[in-house]
Scaffold this active site. Structure first.
Site, PDB file in Angstrom:
ATOM      1  N   GLU A 156       0.399 -54.966  12.972  1.00 62.74           N
ATOM      2  CA  GLU A 156      -0.353 -54.548  11.790  1.00 62.74           C
ATOM      3  C   GLU A 156      -1.850 -54.787  11.986  1.00 62.74           C
ATOM      4  O   GLU A 156      -2.690 -53.942  11.638  1.00 62.74           O
ATOM      5  CB  GLU A 156       0.132 -55.316  10.553  1.00 62.74           C
ATOM      6  CG  GLU A 156       1.593 -55.062  10.211  1.00 62.74           C
ATOM      7  CD  GLU A 156       2.539 -56.056  10.863  1.00 62.74           C
ATOM      8  OE1 GLU A 156       3.629 -56.289  10.312  1.00 62.74           O
ATOM      9  OE2 GLU A 156       2.193 -56.608  11.937  1.00 62.74           O
TER      10      GLU A 156
ATOM     11  N   LEU B  52       5.874 -62.859  42.783  1.00 62.64           N
ATOM     12  CA  LEU B  52       6.502 -62.604  41.472  1.00 62.64           C
ATOM     13  C   LEU B  52       5.467 -62.372  40.385  1.00 62.64           C
ATOM     14  O   LEU B  52       5.615 -62.830  39.251  1.00 62.64           O
ATOM     15  CB  LEU B  52       7.432 -63.761  41.087  1.00 62.64           C
ATOM     16  CG  LEU B  52       8.567 -64.069  42.069  1.00 62.64           C
ATOM     17  CD1 LEU B  52       9.390 -65.236  41.567  1.00 62.64           C
ATOM     18  CD2 LEU B  52       9.450 -62.854  42.303  1.00 62.64           C
TER      19      LEU B  52
ATOM     20  N   GLU C  70      15.267 -62.644  39.344  1.00 65.05           N
ATOM     21  CA  GLU C  70      15.083 -61.860  40.573  1.00 65.05           C
ATOM     22  C   GLU C  70      15.567 -62.625  41.794  1.00 65.05           C
ATOM     23  O   GLU C  70      15.159 -62.337  42.921  1.00 65.05           O
ATOM     24  CB  GLU C  70      13.605 -61.477  40.741  1.00 65.05           C
ATOM     25  CG  GLU C  70      13.126 -60.379  39.810  1.00 65.05           C
ATOM     26  CD  GLU C  70      11.889 -59.680  40.341  1.00 65.05           C
ATOM     27  OE1 GLU C  70      11.988 -59.038  41.409  1.00 65.05           O
ATOM     28  OE2 GLU C  70      10.832 -59.787  39.693  1.00 65.05           O
TER      29      GLU C  70
ATOM     30  N   PRO D 175      22.011 -63.522  45.394  1.00 62.42           N
ATOM     31  CA  PRO D 175      23.356 -63.474  44.813  1.00 62.42           C
ATOM     32  C   PRO D 175      23.892 -64.823  44.376  1.00 62.42           C
ATOM     33  O   PRO D 175      24.664 -64.887  43.415  1.00 62.42           O
ATOM     34  CB  PRO D 175      24.196 -62.872  45.955  1.00 62.42           C
ATOM     35  CG  PRO D 175      23.388 -63.023  47.190  1.00 62.42           C
ATOM     36  CD  PRO D 175      21.966 -62.978  46.767  1.00 62.42           C
TER      37      PRO D 175
END
Length: 303
Positions: A27, A182, A245, A248
């Site tokens: 706003e 990163l 990120e 596995p």
């Protein structure tokens, strides 16, 4: 992302949005936009995706900004579940004589604000995982030095994703193998996400980029108490979206504890000579979308 559009005489005169903590609320930005364009906001209608706040935080109350601007009507898509607001904003506007309507495009607004709404409900960040694999499901090629195997156009999409996140997380193995930054570099950004490294055995080098480049990093070593406690800590810091990120091992820890809200699988056409196969249990995700990020095929899994 929270948005605001100001309309007067059936013409859009200004727009504003709020996409990171500490920035102008939607706003306030819209009112500022109208002023810069030379528009008089008196008597205008404000369309907002989220109920205006009525308390002092990092910024003054949005209800006061709307009153000061002479807004005559406010159309709210979604109520604010934040206990500090939760209906108080609408009540304050109505008490001041401003007409308020609620519920227009509520579901669409909820999707746009999903990370914020998730944080309000759970006090934890919305967790997005992103992982790239080759044509055969390998996450790395041990025959080569560390490096990406996706296209430049795909990398730009990853940086857009990083820009939309408050924090980025990896495990120690990723830092040791890749020494990543990163950071958001390929798209304009007013801020950098906080980097989070899970390293309970304190294995990463002291000269790693994440520890020496001057940007904010949380290095969790002997103070790491598990993923749920870490997410609680990030929630207390008002981190609303966390991008994982890591490799596995780290990703599967999140999956095993049912802590992933969105899983982005990027598949390249590359073929690794010395592959590192990986598998992920994704049966808990009920919705999938297919996209193209440059040359790569992307599947986005959500609950």
């Amino acid at each position: 992302m929270v948005g605001c559009v100001l309309v007067k005489d059936d013409i859009v005169i200004a727009e504003g949005w709020h996409d990171h903590l500490g920035g102008l609320h939607a706003e306030q930005m819209a009112i500022h936009d109208a002023e810069e364009k030379g528009h008089n906001t008196n008597g205008a209608t404000a369309y907002v995706t989220l109920e205006p706040c009525n308390h002092f935080g990092r910024t003054p109350p949005c209800t006061e900004a709307l009153l000061w601007a002479g807004i005559s009507k406010v159309v709210v898509a979604h109520g604010d579940p934040n206990p500090l607001v939760r209906g108080n904003g609408i009540a304050a506007l109505e008490e001041a004589g401003i007409k308020v309507e609620s519920g227009l495009l509520r579901q669409e607004a909820a999707e746009q604000m999903r990370e914020f709404l998730h944080w309000c409900e759970h006090r934890r960040p919305y967790v997005t995982v992103k992982i790239a694999i080759d044509a055969n499901g390998s996450v790395d090629d041990l025959s080569q030095g560390a490096g990406r195997f996706t296209s430049e156009a795909c990398l730009k999409k990853v940086h857009e994703l990083r820009k939309d996140c408050c924090a980025i997380l990896v495990g120690a193995n990723t830092v040791i193998r890749d020494n990543p930054s990163l950071t958001v570099r390929l798209v304009d950004s007013e801020r950098q996400p906080i980097r989070v490294v899970i390293d309970p055995n304190n294995r990463i080098a002291a000269n790693s980029k994440l520890l020496t480049d001057g940007f904010a990093t949380r290095h969790l070593s002997d103070d790491f108490r598990g993923l749920p406690a870490m997410l609680d800590m990030l929630g207390d810091l008002e981190i609303q979206r966390l991008l994982v990120e890591g490799g596995p091992t780290t990703i599967n820890y999140f999956l095993e504890e049912n802590l992933v809200d969105e899983f982005i699988l990027v598949q390249s056409k590359a073929n690794h000579a010395s592959p590192v196969p990986a598998s992920f249990e994704l049966s808990a995700f009920s919705h999938t979308e297919e996209e193209k990020w440059g040359e790569e095929s992307v599947t986005i899994y959500t609950r």
